[in-house]
Structures are given as structure tokens and as C-alpha cells.
Motif scaffolding. Structure first.
Motif, PDB file in Angstrom:
ATOM      1  N   LYS A  38       8.250 -11.181  15.215  1.00 31.05           N
ATOM      2  CA  LYS A  38       7.196 -12.153  14.578  1.00 31.05           C
ATOM      3  C   LYS A  38       7.811 -12.234  13.042  1.00 31.05           C
ATOM      4  N   ASN A  39       8.048 -11.213  12.782  1.00 31.88           N
ATOM      5  CA  ASN A  39       7.794 -10.494  11.630  1.00 31.88           C
ATOM      6  C   ASN A  39       9.307  -9.977  11.218  1.00 31.88           C
ATOM      7  N   ILE A  40      10.276  -9.990  10.635  1.00 33.33           N
ATOM      8  CA  ILE A  40      11.709  -9.319  10.082  1.00 33.33           C
ATOM      9  C   ILE A  40      12.089  -8.761   8.755  1.00 33.33           C
ATOM     10  N   LEU A  41      10.813  -8.887   8.482  1.00 32.11           N
ATOM     11  CA  LEU A  41      10.783  -8.824   6.198  1.00 32.11           C
ATOM     12  C   LEU A  41      11.006  -7.281   6.433  1.00 32.11           C
ATOM     13  N   ASP A  42      11.557  -7.145   5.456  1.00 32.27           N
ATOM     14  CA  ASP A  42      10.913  -6.058   5.132  1.00 32.27           C
ATOM     15  C   ASP A  42      11.326  -4.570   6.252  1.00 32.27           C
ATOM     16  N   LYS A  43      12.463  -4.251   7.136  1.00 33.02           N
ATOM     17  CA  LYS A  43      12.242  -4.118   8.704  1.00 33.02           C
ATOM     18  C   LYS A  43      13.448  -3.934   8.881  1.00 33.02           C
ATOM     19  N   ARG A  44      13.231  -2.618   9.526  1.00 40.27           N
ATOM     20  CA  ARG A  44      14.978  -1.915  10.762  1.00 40.27           C
ATOM     21  C   ARG A  44      14.436  -2.454  11.400  1.00 40.27           C
ATOM     22  N   LEU A  45      15.625  -2.987  12.764  1.00 39.64           N
ATOM     23  CA  LEU A  45      15.217  -3.228  13.963  1.00 39.64           C
ATOM     24  C   LEU A  45      16.421  -2.533  14.652  1.00 39.64           C
ATOM     25  N   PHE A  46      15.836  -1.641  16.097  1.00 37.62           N
ATOM     26  CA  PHE A  46      16.692  -1.310  16.838  1.00 37.62           C
ATOM     27  C   PHE A  46      16.530  -0.975  18.631  1.00 37.62           C
ATOM     28  N   ILE A  47      17.245  -0.994  19.042  1.00 31.98           N
ATOM     29  CA  ILE A  47      16.614  -1.534  20.444  1.00 31.98           C
ATOM     30  C   ILE A  47      17.337  -0.156  21.751  1.00 31.98           C
ATOM     31  N   TYR A  48      16.451   0.295  22.396  1.00 30.69           N
ATOM     32  CA  TYR A  48      16.051   1.200  22.574  1.00 30.69           C
ATOM     33  C   TYR A  48      16.821   1.062  24.339  1.00 30.69           C
ATOM     34  N   PHE A  49      17.226   2.710  24.761  1.00 24.22           N
ATOM     35  CA  PHE A  49      17.589   2.137  26.202  1.00 24.22           C
ATOM     36  C   PHE A  49      17.576   3.667  27.100  1.00 24.22           C
ATOM     37  N   GLY A  50      16.263   4.429  27.441  1.00 25.21           N
ATOM     38  CA  GLY A  50      15.908   5.358  28.226  1.00 25.21           C
ATOM     39  C   GLY A  50      16.752   5.738  29.005  1.00 25.21           C
ATOM     40  N   ALA A  51      17.373   4.868  29.617  1.00 27.51           N
ATOM     41  CA  ALA A  51      18.932   5.300  30.440  1.00 27.51           C
ATOM     42  C   ALA A  51      19.302   3.976  31.478  1.00 27.51           C
ATOM     43  N   ALA A  52      20.366   4.416  31.447  1.00 32.19           N
ATOM     44  CA  ALA A  52      21.321   2.926  32.432  1.00 32.19           C
ATOM     45  C   ALA A  52      22.793   3.863  32.695  1.00 32.19           C
ATOM     46  N   ASN A  53      22.656   3.805  34.302  1.00 32.61           N
ATOM     47  CA  ASN A  53      23.252   4.253  34.895  1.00 32.61           C
ATOM     48  C   ASN A  53      24.734   3.636  35.107  1.00 32.61           C
ATOM     49  N   TYR A  54      25.591   3.164  34.567  1.00 29.17           N
ATOM     50  CA  TYR A  54      26.402   3.894  34.421  1.00 29.17           C
ATOM     51  C   TYR A  54      27.260   3.904  33.119  1.00 29.17           C
ATOM     52  N   GLU A  55      27.261   2.689  32.610  1.00 34.77           N
ATOM     53  CA  GLU A  55      28.728   2.650  31.381  1.00 34.77           C
ATOM     54  C   GLU A  55      28.163   1.497  31.073  1.00 34.77           C
ATOM     55  N   SER A  56      27.633   0.782  29.653  1.00 36.92           N
ATOM     56  CA  SER A  56      26.697  -0.030  29.775  1.00 36.92           C
ATOM     57  C   SER A  56      27.350  -0.484  28.440  1.00 36.92           C
ATOM     58  N   ILE A  57      27.236  -1.905  28.171  1.00 36.39           N
ATOM     59  CA  ILE A  57      27.621  -2.946  27.041  1.00 36.39           C
ATOM     60  C   ILE A  57      26.137  -3.772  26.352  1.00 36.39           C
ATOM     61  N   VAL A  58      26.008  -3.389  25.490  1.00 33.82           N
ATOM     62  CA  VAL A  58      25.083  -4.101  25.081  1.00 33.82           C
ATOM     63  C   VAL A  58      25.945  -5.510  24.053  1.00 33.82           C
ATOM     64  N   TYR A  59      24.828  -6.355  24.140  1.00 31.50           N
ATOM     65  CA  TYR A  59      24.962  -7.665  23.040  1.00 31.50           C
ATOM     66  C   TYR A  59      23.304  -8.153  23.312  1.00 31.50           C
ATOM     67  N   VAL A  60      23.106  -8.633  21.701  1.00 28.42           N
ATOM     68  CA  VAL A  60      22.215  -8.835  21.810  1.00 28.42           C
ATOM     69  C   VAL A  60      22.584 -10.597  20.415  1.00 28.42           C
ATOM     70  N   ASN A  61      22.091 -11.699  20.924  1.00 34.32           N
ATOM     71  CA  ASN A  61      22.071 -12.607  20.320  1.00 34.32           C
ATOM     72  C   ASN A  61      23.330 -13.515  20.117  1.00 34.32           C
ATOM     73  N   GLY A  62      24.100 -12.689  21.729  1.00 34.97           N
ATOM     74  CA  GLY A  62      25.430 -13.024  21.754  1.00 34.97           C
ATOM     75  C   GLY A  62      26.697 -12.581  21.129  1.00 34.97           C
ATOM     76  N   THR A  63      26.140 -11.335  20.264  1.00 32.95           N
ATOM     77  CA  THR A  63      26.841 -10.552  19.641  1.00 32.95           C
ATOM     78  C   THR A  63      27.377  -8.697  20.455  1.00 32.95           C
ATOM     79  N   LYS A  64      28.375  -8.122  21.176  1.00 25.50           N
ATOM     80  CA  LYS A  64      28.577  -7.450  21.825  1.00 25.50           C
ATOM     81  C   LYS A  64      28.022  -6.607  19.927  1.00 25.50           C
ATOM     82  N   VAL A  65      27.103  -5.042  20.366  1.00 25.13           N
ATOM     83  CA  VAL A  65      26.414  -4.230  19.327  1.00 25.13           C
ATOM     84  C   VAL A  65      26.501  -2.439  20.075  1.00 25.13           C
ATOM     85  N   GLY A  66      26.939  -2.337  20.930  1.00 24.09           N
ATOM     86  CA  GLY A  66      27.535  -1.015  21.410  1.00 24.09           C
ATOM     87  C   GLY A  66      27.907  -0.738  23.046  1.00 24.09           C
TER      88      GLY A  66
END
Ligand code: GCU
Length: 616
Positions: free
Chosen positions: A125-153
């Protein structure tokens, strides 16, 4: 002139590409931001249905020449006309629940080892004055994460959390995340290709979007100083500051309020005098409310304070000798045949351990989900937490060591404030060699450096000398580097019959506490026969009686975690009728039947608890 023009065109294209690579690398370098106490933060859960694509040949990643196709992820392609060729598309019909392994959700995926692509739409809803993260408790075994089409990690390791900053990629309104999860085993992995547990794949634990202020409290360590009852020590680490900041720590229940000043990068070591703390123990699982605040960020946690050490062959909890009445547990809900992940799963498994009379659990063979740790803490169960350095690891591979060190560090980063954890285990049943010794010693150094307050161990092995099968010898070069000497033995199951227990003698030349981290026998719940019939409840019952009589004679014995609380899935256990893909050493069957051996161990623990010589 022409040459000049083409030169500038080429130069321009190259500079654009290099800018893209740099920005991409910059995003990739912004990898893993460990956030301690995730449930104490401002999170939006992404749990629930995720759209999926099962992709055994990784077609979403490689073209027919097995080159990275630049597709790299599945875009939310909208078919604009029927002539357009689109082959990768998420649909609302193909979904999997998150958290959860894929094996138990779809019969097509029961034995699947490969890639599944996950996709989730979410709104911010609101992105002003914020920092945003995406957190995974775990994923087995190897993961690649993309947000809105960009590889983030990317992340390797199936049992520890990972978290990426996505502030620069998030739009107000609709966003989407895509994750490539691949659970294929590999020789240089941690664990390696051979394990006696199910290779559950997927987003197996909770996923959150985390909102933080520009400068926020990223990490803290708040525990009693080793062997001290009147000093709380640790650190606080802020993220996002380049100048000194004030940090306040409050523990109202202990009348503590103290402010510290960080250095310019937001880090400060803390030291707080305390008195008359109500110490955490199995008999008194006291947790204090702890508040850490700085600027406009404040985080609340529940922390127990206790000390753990050894003295000769004694394990000392809060200054008193303790006997660890334990049991080993896999992270699996046996009644559902799936990865355990919820608070309810944790309460069921640890409730059974309490019913058995335990004050200790060995969470085998990898870091379990945080619900297990937090529930153990509330229930008053001490914990052995293990890194999946299991059996035949690729000892000489530097990348394998770095992977193991990283997984161990991530586990300690997540759980270092948990009073329940008393032992970090460097591995399980690893064959002695120079390369293995060096590997485990390096791991133990990481553990001691990251957390000097807890004990170090590993589930090692015993052996016998040629021609003398009755003298059981515990001798391991790594034993000099551990605080607690732990080993597995299967006398009466893999080695002879239960009666052999009454004939052996033990040679353990270490003045250290001894924990037997595994003994046991398979029994099919409900299958009854005489006590020499394998897989009968009577055989397992007699094995437990014989084992306990034998182990009592070891003078340094200070604990045990028999193998295992519940039957668990294993692809190695293929004997029809008796195993059918299950390891049957559980004291409780996968139908919830408590086998006869359950009561043998329960009675032994009842006797132990009644004996006044050891702390309850
Ligand atoms: C080994 C190993 C366990 C395994 C058990 C068994 O000791 O550590 O992971 O399940 O034996 O054979 O049942």
C-alpha cells in the motif's frame, strides 16, 4: 566518420550492458540481510497458494543448447495475440501451499527432485520512507529469487533463513515474486547425495515481506555472559546509519533499562549488570520481555537467561549438574508424512517428548524451523541443534566447507538468543580422516567465534578392534575440540542381537560428559511377536531395556537422545510391509501408536528424574 559513429554506438551498447551487469551484481551483492526475531517485526505474510510450474529440465532457465536463455524467470506474460508463442505461464489452477514441501502436496511430486518455479502476486500500500525486504524461513535446497522480474539473490542450503532487500524494486500497488527452487542432491552439497531422510523440496517454511524504517535494528545478541549470573552481554547492530546512534535495551521484569551509543556503522557491544534473574531451566522456563529500541524502531522479544558449561564429565546448567533426558527428532509431522513447519506441528512433536519425560531434544540432522526452537523454549526443553554435515561430505572441497560454514552461521544468527539451545553440533557420523578433521575443526571455530556461550559437539562413532568385538572404543581426533563427547551406536540392531549389550565393555578415555546421540531398533507399530523377531515391538522393547542397562555403566554418561521419537520417511527404507519408505525406529508410529519401547524409556526417565543426584 562512419567508423567513429559505429565506435560510439558500440561503446554506448557496451556501457548500457555493463551498467545492467553492475546494477544486477550490485543487487546480487545486496544478498542475504539476516533479520533476527522475524516474528517481532512489521511483516506481511506471503503464505498461502503460490502458482507453480514443475520444470524438471529447467526450461525456464536454459535454452535447447543448455545456455541461460536470458529468460531467467517466468514473466507474467499476457497473450496479446494468438500468433504469439508463449510456453511458460503460471496459472491459477496450478498452485502449491506455502509453507510446505511439494512432495506431500501432489502425488506427481512425491519422489520429485528438480526445479519448481513459484510465483506470488502481492500488493504494497505505502512505500514512502520505508525499506522493504523479502524473507524466507527456508527453501530446500537451492533458490533464486526474482522480484518484479529482477533477480535479487540466491541461496544454498535447505534449513536456514535468507532475506533480500527489495526497496528499489517495489512499486505501490501490484508486485510479484518468482522463486526457482531446486532440491536436486549433489556430491558437494551439504548434505551430500546420501541421507537417511526424505529430500523434501520447496518453500518449506514461512515467507514474509518485511517493512523497516530507513535505519532499523537488524541484529542483536542478548545473553548471560559465559559462567556469569550477573552480567548480560552481547551486541546490537543497526542497518542504514553512517553516524553514531543511541540504542536502548529494556528488560522490565528485571528492572533493566540501559542506553548505549553505537559506532558510526551502527554497531555496539553491550554489557548490563543484572541481579537475581529468574534463570531459565526445564523446571522454570522463564522468558523475559526484552525491548530493543533506536530512533523510531523498536522490537520486542522473549528471552530466557541461563548458563551452560561443563566441568569434568558434568554438564552444568545454572551451576548445577544436569542429566539430559533426551530424544532425537526429525522435522516431520509423521501423521501427515510431510515437513513439520507450524506451531501446532511443534507442539505435537515436543508434547510427545515431554510425555516421554524429556528435558532435552536432539533436532536432527539440520536446523529445524523457528517454531520448534521457540516452542521448546516455552516448554522447557533444552536443544541440540545440528548442521547437516552428514556422512560422506566432500571434505576437500573448499566450496563445500564455505557452504557448511554459511549454514552453521545462519543457524546461529537466527537462534543465538534462544535459552533452549545449549549445544551446536558440527555434524553426524562422519568417517574419520585428515580432511574430515580439518573440516570439522574449521566449523567448530566458526561456532566458537560466533557464539562463545554454548557447548560444541558432534554425533561421532565408536569402533572395535579386530578380534575384540566386545570392547567398544570411543576415540576420535575431533573429540579434543568438543565440550561434550557424543556418539551413535546400534549394538543389538546393526551389530548383533540385544543380548550383546550385556556382554560389551566401553573404553572411553575422555574426562568429558558423554551423550549417546543414537541407539535404537526398527519396529512396525502394532506388529507383535517374540523378542527375537526383527521389526516386532517386542524386539525394540527388549533392545531398549538391554541398551539402558548397558549405558548406565558408563561413568561419564550425562545424557542420551535415542533414535528416534517418530517413524520418518526415508527413500532408503524399501522393505515391503515393514518399511515401505519409512524408517521404523520411532517410539511412536506414523499412525500415532506409542510402541512398547516408548514406555521403557519413559520409565527410565521417570526413575532418573526421581533420583535426587541430578538436576531435574
Ligand atoms: C544413523 C543416522 C540416522 C539414521 C540411523 C538409522 O545413525 O545418524 O540418520 O536414520 O542411523 O540407521 O536408522
Amino acid at each position: 566518420m562512419k567508423n567513429c559513429k559505429s565506435f560510439y554506438t558500440t561503446y554506448y551498447i557496451l556501457s548500457v550492458i555493463s551498467l545492467l551487469i553492475v546494477s544486477n551484481a550490485a543487487i546480487l551483492k545486496a544478498q542475504n540481510v539476516p533479520l533476527v526475531n522475524i516474528t517481532g517485526r512489521n511483516t506481511t505474510s506471503l503464505d498461502g497458494d503460490w502458482q507453480i510450474i514443475i520444470d524438471p529440465y529447467e526450461s525456464g532457465f536454459y535454452d535447447y543448447r543448455h545456455k541461460e536463455s536470458g529468460n531467467g524467470f517466468f514473466r507474467n506474460e499476457i497473450q496479446t495475440d494468438k500468433t504469439q508463442l508463449i510456453e511458460y505461464k503460471f496459472t491459477k489452477e496450478h498452485v502449491l501451499k506455502v509453507p510446505g514441501d511439494w512432495n506431500s502436496q501432489d502425488p506427481k511430486l512425491f519422489y520429485y527432485e528438480g526445479t519448481v518455479w513459484y510465483k506470488k502476486d502481492f500488493k504494497i500500500k505505502n512505500i514512502l520512507d520505508k525499506r522493504l525486504f523479502i524473507y524466507f524461513g527456508a527453501a530446500n535446497y537451492e533458490s533464486i529469487v526474482y522480484v518484479n522480474g529482477t533477480k535479487v539473490g540466491t541461496h544454498i542450503g535447505g534449513f536456514t533463513p535468507f532475506c533480500f532487500e527489495i526497496t528499489s524494486l517495489i512499486k505501490k500497488g501490484n508486485n510479484f515474486v518468482v522463486v526457482k527452487v531446486d532440491n536436486k542432491r549433489n556430491m558437494s552439497g551439504v548434505p551430500t547425495i546420501m541421507t537417511d531422510w526424505w529430500n523434501y523440496g520447496g518453500l518449506t517454511r514461512d515467507v514474509y515481506v518485511v517493512e523497516e524504517p530507513k535505519t532499523f535494528i537488524q541484529d542483536y545478541f542478548i545473553q548471560l555472559k559465559k559462567n556469569s549470573f550477573d552480567q548480560v552481554e552481547g551486541f546490537v547492530k543497526l542497518n542504514g546509519t553512517t553516524s553514531k546512534q543511541n540504542v536502548k535495551i529494556e528488560i522490565p521484569g528485571a528492572k533493566i533499562e540501559k542506553t548505549f551509543e553505537t559506532n558510526a556503522s551502527g554497531y555496539v557491544n553491550i554489557n548490563i549488570p543484572v541481579e537475581n534473574l529468574s534463570l531459565w531451566s526445564p523446571g522454570n522456563p522463564k522468558l523475559y520481555k526484552v525491548f530493543v529500541s533506536s530512533g523510531n524502531d523498536k522490537i520486542e522479544d522473549r528471552i530466557g537467561f541461563r548458563t551452560i558449561s561443563t566441568n569434568g564429565s558434568n554438564i552444568i546448567l545454572n551451576g548445577k549438574s544436569v542429566f539430559l533426558r533426551g530424544i532425537s527428532i526429525h522435522e516431520e509431522n509423521p501423521l501427515k508424512g510431510r515437513r513439520a513447519y507450524s506451531i501446532k506441528d511443534a507442539e505435537m512433536l515436543l508434547g510427545w517428548a515431554k510425555e516421554l519425560g524429556c528435558n532435552f531434544v536432539r533436532l536432527a540432522h539440520y536446523p529445524h524451523n523457528e517454531n520448534m526452537i521457540r516452542t521448546a523454549e516455552k516448554m522447557g526443553l533444552m536443544v541440540w541443534e545440528e548442521t547437516p554435515v552428514y556422512w560422506t561430505i566432500d571434505w576437500k572441497n573448499k566450496n563445500t566447507l564455505a557452504n557448511a560454514e554459511n549454514q552453521l552461521s545462519e543457524a546461529i544468527e537466527r537462534d543465538k538468543n534462544s535459552a533452549s539451545i545449549i549445544i551446536w553440533s558440527m555434524g553426524n557420523e562422519t568417517p574419520v580422516s585428515d580432511a574430515r578433521n580439518k573440516f570439522l575443526i574449521a566449523l567448530s571455530k566458526v561456532a566458537r567465534k560466533t557464539d562463545g556461550t554454548r557447548l560444541i559437539s558432534a554425533a561421532m562413532e565408536k569402533h572395535t578392534n579386530e578380534g575384540d568385538p566386545l570392547t567398544q572404543i570411543v576415540q576420535d581426533p575431533f573429540a579434543d575440540y568438543v565440550d561434550v563427547l557424543a556418539f551413535n551406536e546400534y549394538i543389538g540392531w546393526y551389530e548383533g542381537l540385544p543380548v550383546k549389550c550385556s556382554k560389551v565393555k566401553w573404553k572411553i578415555n575422555y574426562e568429558k560428559p558423554v551423550i549417546i546421540t543414537e541407539f535404537g531398533a526398527d519396529a512396525l507399530g502394532g506388529y507383535h511377536a517374540d523378542k527375537l523377531t526383527r521389526f516386532s515391538e517386542e524386539y525394540q522393547e527388549d533392545l531398549y531395556k538391554q541398551q539402558i542397562s548397558m549405558l548406565k555403566k558408563i561413568p561419564q554418561l550425562r545424557g542420551m537422545t535415542p533414535w528416534i521419537l517418530c517413524d520418518f520417511r526415508s527413500p532408503r527404507r524399501v522393505l515391503p510391509y515393514f518399511e515401505d519408505g519409512w524408517n521404523r525406529k520411532g517410539l511412536i508410529s506414523n499412525k500415532g501408536i506409542k510402541k512398547k519401547a516408548f514406555y521403557v524409556l519413559q520409565n527410565y526417565y521417570k526413575e532418573l528424574k526421581a533420583s535426587s543426584s541430578l538436576l531435574k
